[in-house]
Design a protein around this motif. Structure first.
Motif, PDB file in Angstrom:
ATOM      1  N   GLY A  88     -24.002 -29.836   7.814  1.00  0.00           N
ATOM      2  CA  GLY A  88     -24.170 -31.265   7.562  1.00  0.00           C
ATOM      3  C   GLY A  88     -24.417 -32.097   8.795  1.00  0.00           C
ATOM      4  O   GLY A  88     -24.603 -33.314   8.695  1.00  0.00           O
ATOM      5  N   SER A 126     -15.070 -35.232   3.329  1.00  0.00           N
ATOM      6  CA  SER A 126     -14.083 -34.987   4.391  1.00  0.00           C
ATOM      7  C   SER A 126     -13.060 -36.109   4.441  1.00  0.00           C
ATOM      8  O   SER A 126     -11.870 -35.874   4.672  1.00  0.00           O
ATOM      9  CB  SER A 126     -14.776 -34.827   5.746  1.00  0.00           C
ATOM     10  OG  SER A 126     -15.521 -35.985   6.064  1.00  0.00           O
ATOM     11  N   ASP A 139     -17.531 -28.760   3.429  1.00  0.00           N
ATOM     12  CA  ASP A 139     -18.009 -30.116   3.682  1.00  0.00           C
ATOM     13  C   ASP A 139     -17.221 -30.851   4.759  1.00  0.00           C
ATOM     14  O   ASP A 139     -17.685 -31.855   5.303  1.00  0.00           O
ATOM     15  CB  ASP A 139     -17.995 -30.944   2.387  1.00  0.00           C
ATOM     16  CG  ASP A 139     -19.193 -30.618   1.509  1.00  0.00           C
ATOM     17  OD1 ASP A 139     -20.110 -29.946   2.006  1.00  0.00           O
ATOM     18  OD2 ASP A 139     -19.209 -31.021   0.335  1.00  0.00           O
ATOM     19  N   ASP A 140     -15.994 -30.401   5.051  1.00  0.00           N
ATOM     20  CA  ASP A 140     -15.232 -31.046   6.116  1.00  0.00           C
ATOM     21  C   ASP A 140     -15.121 -30.177   7.362  1.00  0.00           C
ATOM     22  O   ASP A 140     -14.369 -30.484   8.288  1.00  0.00           O
ATOM     23  CB  ASP A 140     -13.837 -31.454   5.628  1.00  0.00           C
ATOM     24  CG  ASP A 140     -13.005 -30.256   5.184  1.00  0.00           C
ATOM     25  OD1 ASP A 140     -13.581 -29.155   5.041  1.00  0.00           O
ATOM     26  OD2 ASP A 140     -11.788 -30.422   4.975  1.00  0.00           O
ATOM     27  N   ASN A 152     -21.016 -35.094   3.386  1.00  0.00           N
ATOM     28  CA  ASN A 152     -19.954 -34.487   4.194  1.00  0.00           C
ATOM     29  C   ASN A 152     -18.938 -35.531   4.642  1.00  0.00           C
ATOM     30  O   ASN A 152     -17.729 -35.267   4.671  1.00  0.00           O
ATOM     31  CB  ASN A 152     -20.550 -33.775   5.398  1.00  0.00           C
ATOM     32  CG  ASN A 152     -21.423 -32.599   5.008  1.00  0.00           C
ATOM     33  OD1 ASN A 152     -22.525 -32.781   4.509  1.00  0.00           O
ATOM     34  ND2 ASN A 152     -20.934 -31.386   5.208  1.00  0.00           N
TER      35      ASN A 152
END
Length: 323
Positions: A156, A38, A80-81, A34
């Motif tokens: 995450g 990001s 993921d961000d 992550n």
């Protein structure tokens, strides 16, 4: 493979009142995947098509989608961000500050990986790529409670408890108790050499058994002066170790190969009387800019009831105030 921290032993006065305790400090950690995406997603969003794809780590730059300047990270990794926005709101931190921490973590891990691959002369995946890394340390209890109840909304993200030394009486008996600090590079190199030397039965910090040196890592907090240093061997405890087998595709634990729980350090009970110690330090507080000390001993037994020195310092903020 990772280490499980051992609880450091507590220190009490003659009546069992605490002078030094181990309490939990909570860190927010984010999975490396992550952090990686990001950071690069933010770079792509900022620079657009002009973003230099050569800056991507080699493993990522070779992926077909990453060779196309028209494909943004968010298209392949939409969640993921997500942690950036939500952790930013939770901790009242600016997203740019979190992304700066992500960048520092990514560059550190990629640098380690590059050095490992150079030594082995082949592509590898290192332990740090499979781990979660701290993005915010020692967050408040209120934030801990809020995050724990909504953790599934933070992809995450994990909450990790770490031991923290706490002195409930602040300055009281500060010179006697001493403080904790990390090993310097020189001390760490010396300890690595001492691990191979023969053990000593006295078991003090100055004459510690080889087994003690085997429990220390570069980040271990050790006693710096006072009782924390004199009885560091007894207080330290022995860290545990866990070895897990992880599926690379999912980064999930498949099975635990080895699990050795940590052993807590021994508690230390003093002849010191907290009430007498407080009276002694109160008497010294009127010295103004002068120095002074008081020793109170039971003449029948030789036990030390108080050992005071002036001026003092707050043990809980010592490393912040004087470093």
């Amino acid at each position: 493979e990772y280490t499980l921290s051992a609880r450091r032993g507590s220190i009490y006065d003659r009546h069992g009142r605490p002078l030094a305790l181990e309490e939990a400090s909570f860190d927010v950690e984010v999975r490396y995947k992550n952090l990686l995406y990001s950071y690069y997603a933010s770079r792509f969003a900022k620079d657009g098509p002009s973003y230099d794809r050569d800056e991507l780590p080699p493993d990522l730059s070779k992926i077909k989608a990453h060779k196309s300047s028209n494909t943004a990270c968010q298209e392949c990794h939409p969640y993921d961000d997500l942690w950036v926005e939500r952790v930013s709101r939770l901790l009242d931190l600016k997203p740019d500050e979190l992304l700066a921490r992500a960048e520092a973590a990514v560059k550190r891990v990629e640098s380690i990986k590059k050095n490992v691959q150079r030594g082995r002369k082949r592509r590898v995946r290192i332990q740090e790529e499979l781990a979660s890394l701290p993005i915010a340390k020692n967050i408040s209890v209120e934030k801990v409670a809020e995050l724990e109840t909504k953790l599934e909304q933070y992809p995450g993200v994990s909450l990790v408890a770490r031991p923290k030394r706490y002195y409930p009486n602040g300055e009281l008996a500060c010179h006697l108790l001493g403080s904790l600090g990390r090993l310097s590079e020189a001390e760490w190199q010396k300890i690595k050499g001492l691990r191979t030397e023969s053990s000593d039965s006295r078991g003090t910090l100055q004459r510690a058994p080889t087994l003690y040196y085997g429990t220390l890592s570069k980040d271990t907090l050790v006693g710096r002066g006072g009782l924390e240093a004199q009885y560091d061997v007894e207080l330290q405890g022995r860290p545990g170790k866990r070895i897990e087998e992880i599926v690379l595709k999912t980064l999930k634990v498949d099975k635990v190969i080895f699990d050795m729980p940590p052993q807590a350090g021994h508690d230390l009970f003093l002849t010191l009387d907290l009430d007498v110690q407080r009276l002694a330090e109160s008497a010294l507080s009127g010295l103004g800019d002068k120095n002074g000390s008081i020793v109170v001993m039971d003449t029948q037994t030789g036990e030390i009831l108080a050992l005071a020195s002036y001026p003092g310092f707050d043990l809980n903020t010592f490393n912040l105030d004087y470093t």
